[in-house]
Design an enzyme around this catalytic site. Sequence first.
Site, PDB file in Angstrom:
ATOM      1  N   THR A 198     -30.301 -56.281   5.152  1.00 28.72           N
ATOM      2  CA  THR A 198     -28.815 -56.041   4.729  1.00 28.72           C
ATOM      3  C   THR A 198     -28.926 -54.430   4.440  1.00 28.72           C
ATOM      4  O   THR A 198     -29.840 -53.896   4.087  1.00 28.72           O
ATOM      5  CB  THR A 198     -28.176 -56.837   3.397  1.00 28.72           C
ATOM      6  OG1 THR A 198     -28.999 -56.824   2.559  1.00 28.72           O
ATOM      7  CG2 THR A 198     -28.012 -58.218   4.282  1.00 28.72           C
TER       8      THR A 198
ATOM      9  N   LYS B 121     -27.440 -53.581  -0.531  1.00 26.72           N
ATOM     10  CA  LYS B 121     -28.056 -53.910  -1.828  1.00 26.72           C
ATOM     11  C   LYS B 121     -28.553 -52.679  -2.194  1.00 26.72           C
ATOM     12  O   LYS B 121     -27.812 -51.704  -2.580  1.00 26.72           O
ATOM     13  CB  LYS B 121     -28.977 -55.040  -1.681  1.00 26.72           C
ATOM     14  CG  LYS B 121     -28.360 -56.305  -1.293  1.00 26.72           C
ATOM     15  CD  LYS B 121     -29.120 -57.701  -1.039  1.00 26.72           C
ATOM     16  CE  LYS B 121     -28.477 -58.753  -0.576  1.00 26.72           C
ATOM     17  NZ  LYS B 121     -28.536 -59.198   0.687  1.00 26.72           N
TER      18      LYS B 121
ATOM     19  N   GLU C 131     -18.261 -53.710  22.647  1.00 24.98           N
ATOM     20  CA  GLU C 131     -19.428 -54.691  22.837  1.00 24.98           C
ATOM     21  C   GLU C 131     -20.557 -53.919  23.851  1.00 24.98           C
ATOM     22  O   GLU C 131     -19.993 -53.170  24.976  1.00 24.98           O
ATOM     23  CB  GLU C 131     -18.991 -55.906  23.689  1.00 24.98           C
ATOM     24  CG  GLU C 131     -18.260 -56.810  22.656  1.00 24.98           C
ATOM     25  CD  GLU C 131     -17.511 -57.964  23.086  1.00 24.98           C
ATOM     26  OE1 GLU C 131     -16.675 -58.113  22.655  1.00 24.98           O
ATOM     27  OE2 GLU C 131     -17.934 -58.518  24.111  1.00 24.98           O
TER      28      GLU C 131
END
Length: 411
Positions: free
Chosen positions: A223, A226, A53
């Site tokens: 994204t 794809k 994180e």
Amino acid sequence: MKILSQTDPDVLGLISKETKRQEDGIELIASENYTSKAVMEALGSPLTNKYSEGYIGKRYYGGNEVIDEVEALAIERCKKLFGCEHVNVQPLSGSPANAAVYFATIKPGDKVLGLQLDHGGHLSHGHPVNFSGMLYNFTQYQVDRETGRIDMEKVREIALREKPKMILAGFSAYSRSLDWKKFKEIADEIGAITFADIAHIAGLIAGKAIESPVPYFDIVSTTTHKTLRGPRGAIIMCKEPFAKAIDKAVFPGMQGGPHDHATAAMAVAFHEALQPEFQAYAKKVIENAKVMAAELMDAGLKIISDGTDNHLMVVDVTSKGISGKEAERVLDIAGISTSRSTIPFDPRKPMDPSGVRLGTAAITTRGFDVASTRIVAKFIVDTIENHSDEAKLKSIRENILELCRKYPLYA
Ligand code: DSN
């Protein structure tokens, strides 16, 4: 997968079954692709064990010196690939990325302009059942009833009337190029933020086959799995003035630890997309899509907007006496994967709409050229026209298996 075969044959069995399904069928789902084995190896690495994180040099866990290098490499390659000023590579997928963009830039209740879902937009572009439509005040633009294309004069008219804080350009099911410059000009007239969601076409942009919004738009999300052919995940690119807000919105605003194995796999995919072969790939994807659209139209099927400029097309199948859901089902029986799709102004319901959406990203990765794409289009027509003839469907299935064997996937 020797170890998995010993420790968990059940899961290995399922992986083998799915691999066989992918090898034995023709993948035309427009949002899917096949990653390289290199991408898969990065995904299956010990990087999956780490928590990190925070951002490079500012983590909330120790032991992140290597992860810092992984994230820096992904960022450096992404900047080179898209020419963006800043990029956050931590979003877990497309909708979380878009949520972070809204969270960073606007307040709940603020007005946003986005393409309507059944006209080619995405759920996260303001659909009422999605967080975007629930939290923000979306006005949706549509495609023109006659042309099936976005009419930029209409978009301008709505923008000047509604004065949204943000204009969103992007789609899941639209086969024409977007006029990025014009969107930016309209946004500038009303001082709106410009946000492009290029999830479907990122690989075609990276491969320089279509124009990029990055030079014009404030923020661009995509994204990575794809047409870009990377792992499942997403990135947010933006101009420098938005960088801090975007980073804060992703972490700690929306997410905890990034998926470091996916970040490494993204770095691999960006490296692959920077090679000249990837530009050739992007061109071939569009060539194949154009050939497929032409074949289907020759057979009397209606393609929304009468063709395609990218990798996808939405086909109205109702003229052949079949619905989108039934077309998806019989095409599956024949060995062709597709996804049912609404068409603009669809008189039918979304669960059983009038169309199917097809895309050529995956078959092009597999090596299909124009000639084999033409054969695939003929199989689609044959399947749809003979949807009640079980013997015919069986024989098409056999022919498709034969075609698939000529293009081994993971040999
Ligand atoms: N579900 C993706 C698609 O199929 O277009 C978009 O998120």
